[in-house]
Design a protein around this motif. Structure first.
Motif, short mmCIF file in Angstrom:
data_model
loop_
_atom_site.label_atom_id
_atom_site.label_comp_id
_atom_site.label_asym_id
_atom_site.label_seq_id
_atom_site.Cartn_x
_atom_site.Cartn_y
_atom_site.Cartn_z
N VAL A 208 112.92 43.36 123.65
CA VAL A 208 112.13 44.41 123.01
C VAL A 208 112.79 45.77 123.19
O VAL A 208 113.55 45.99 124.13
CB VAL A 208 110.69 44.47 123.59
CG1 VAL A 208 109.96 43.17 123.33
CG2 VAL A 208 110.71 44.80 125.07
N CYS B 31 112.12 49.30 124.41
CA CYS B 31 111.12 49.82 125.33
C CYS B 31 110.36 51.01 124.77
O CYS B 31 109.19 51.21 125.09
CB CYS B 31 111.78 50.20 126.65
SG CYS B 31 112.41 48.79 127.58
N ARG C 212 108.13 49.23 121.80
CA ARG C 212 107.57 47.90 122.06
C ARG C 212 107.79 46.94 120.88
O ARG C 212 107.11 45.93 120.75
CB ARG C 212 106.07 47.96 122.38
CG ARG C 212 105.70 48.87 123.54
CD ARG C 212 106.33 48.42 124.85
NE ARG C 212 105.72 49.09 126.00
CZ ARG C 212 106.13 50.23 126.51
NH1 ARG C 212 107.15 50.87 125.93
NH2 ARG C 212 105.54 50.76 127.56
N THR C 213 108.71 47.27 120.00
CA THR C 213 109.01 46.38 118.88
C THR C 213 110.00 45.31 119.31
O THR C 213 110.84 45.53 120.18
CB THR C 213 109.58 47.18 117.69
OG1 THR C 213 110.61 48.05 118.17
CG2 THR C 213 108.51 48.00 117.03
N ARG D 63 109.85 51.18 132.63
CA ARG D 63 109.82 49.91 131.90
C ARG D 63 108.47 49.24 132.04
O ARG D 63 108.00 48.53 131.15
CB ARG D 63 110.92 49.00 132.44
CG ARG D 63 110.85 47.55 131.96
CD ARG D 63 111.93 46.74 132.65
NE ARG D 63 111.91 45.34 132.21
CZ ARG D 63 111.23 44.38 132.80
NH1 ARG D 63 110.50 44.66 133.86
NH2 ARG D 63 111.25 43.15 132.35
N GLY E 32 105.63 50.68 132.23
CA GLY E 32 104.54 51.43 131.62
C GLY E 32 104.00 52.57 132.44
O GLY E 32 102.88 53.04 132.21
#
Length: 236
Positions: free
Chosen positions: A80, A82, A85-86, A212, A214
């Motif tokens: 993904v 970061c 978030r795709t 990473r 969040g």
């Protein structure tokens, strides 16, 4: 719709995924780029699938305290971006195989200009070597007790080493996370293929790895000792 979907088969979904996957952001989007590198991560999860004879032939049901799962499960591993978030790439298969078994299949989507963040499950020599060969850089957590040779000291407290034939830099740090449940501190050993501490400072790499997961706010504190630990105080 369900009948039409079965007639179409899986191939059009492969085409749709290839059409849509990607970082989906420009250079100005916060969190997508760090010092000119596209920030990516590899991680996995498990997903339940319909309890059909075809799925049961490929996937198994998990055991649990209540007697067992009602549905078979698959293991999904994704690459993904970061910052957005795709999904850049994804692979899946039976849960009887671990994440490190599936990880090499994601290397097809790695290239120069990327940095890949990984947890300590992925710190295997073969995988780090394979990622380095794609031209992408690695930032991975290793077990704190893992023995790595000290080949040189850097001015920011990190030190040079090697994993197999791959030159790396090791950063020992202490990360404290504050949540509603209280404060928790842990020792982390981060390993990166970015070996120049002047262009890629250890403090920034610690913050990058922490974000990473969040984290919303972070503060890094560095000591003046040459063999110092790097402390990251954070509020998630």
């Amino acid at each position: 719709m369900a009948q039409a979907r079965r007639r179409v088969g899986a191939e059009p979904l492969h085409w749709l995924f290839d059409l849509l996957r990607g970082p989906a952001a420009g250079i100005g989007t916060a969190g997508v780029w760090w010092r000119g590198l596209l920030v990516c991560a590899i991680d996995g999860t498990t997903m339940a699938v319909p309890d059909s004879p075809a799925n049961l032939a490929a996937f198994t049901k998990h055991r649990c305290n209540n007697g067992g799962s009602g549905y078979p499960a698959l293991r999904l591993l994704v690459l993904v971006s970061c910052g957005t978030r795709t999904v850049l790439d994804a692979v899946f298969g039976p849960t009887t195989d671990g994440e490190t078994t599936y990880a090499p299949r994601l290397l097809r989507s790695l290239r120069q200009g990327m940095i890949v963040l990984l947890d300590r499950n992925f710190a295997a020599q073969t995988l780090v070597t394979a990622i380095a060969k794609t031209g992408a850089h690695v930032l991975v957590r290793a077990k704190s007790g893992r023995r790595l040779p000290v080949l040189g000291r850097c001015g920011d407290g990190s030190w040079l080493s090697a994993i197999g034939a791959v030159p790396v830099r090791v950063i020992d740090c202490e990360i404290t996370i504050t949540t509603a449940a209280g404060r928790r501190t842990g020792l982390y050993r981060l390993v990166t293929t970015l070996t120049d501490h002047r262009t890629h400072p250890a403090a920034e790499l610690i913050t990058l790895y922490h974000q990473r997961w969040g984290a919303t706010r972070s503060r890094t504190r560095l000591s003046e000792l040459p063999d110092r630990r790097l402390d990251l105080m954070s509020t998630a």
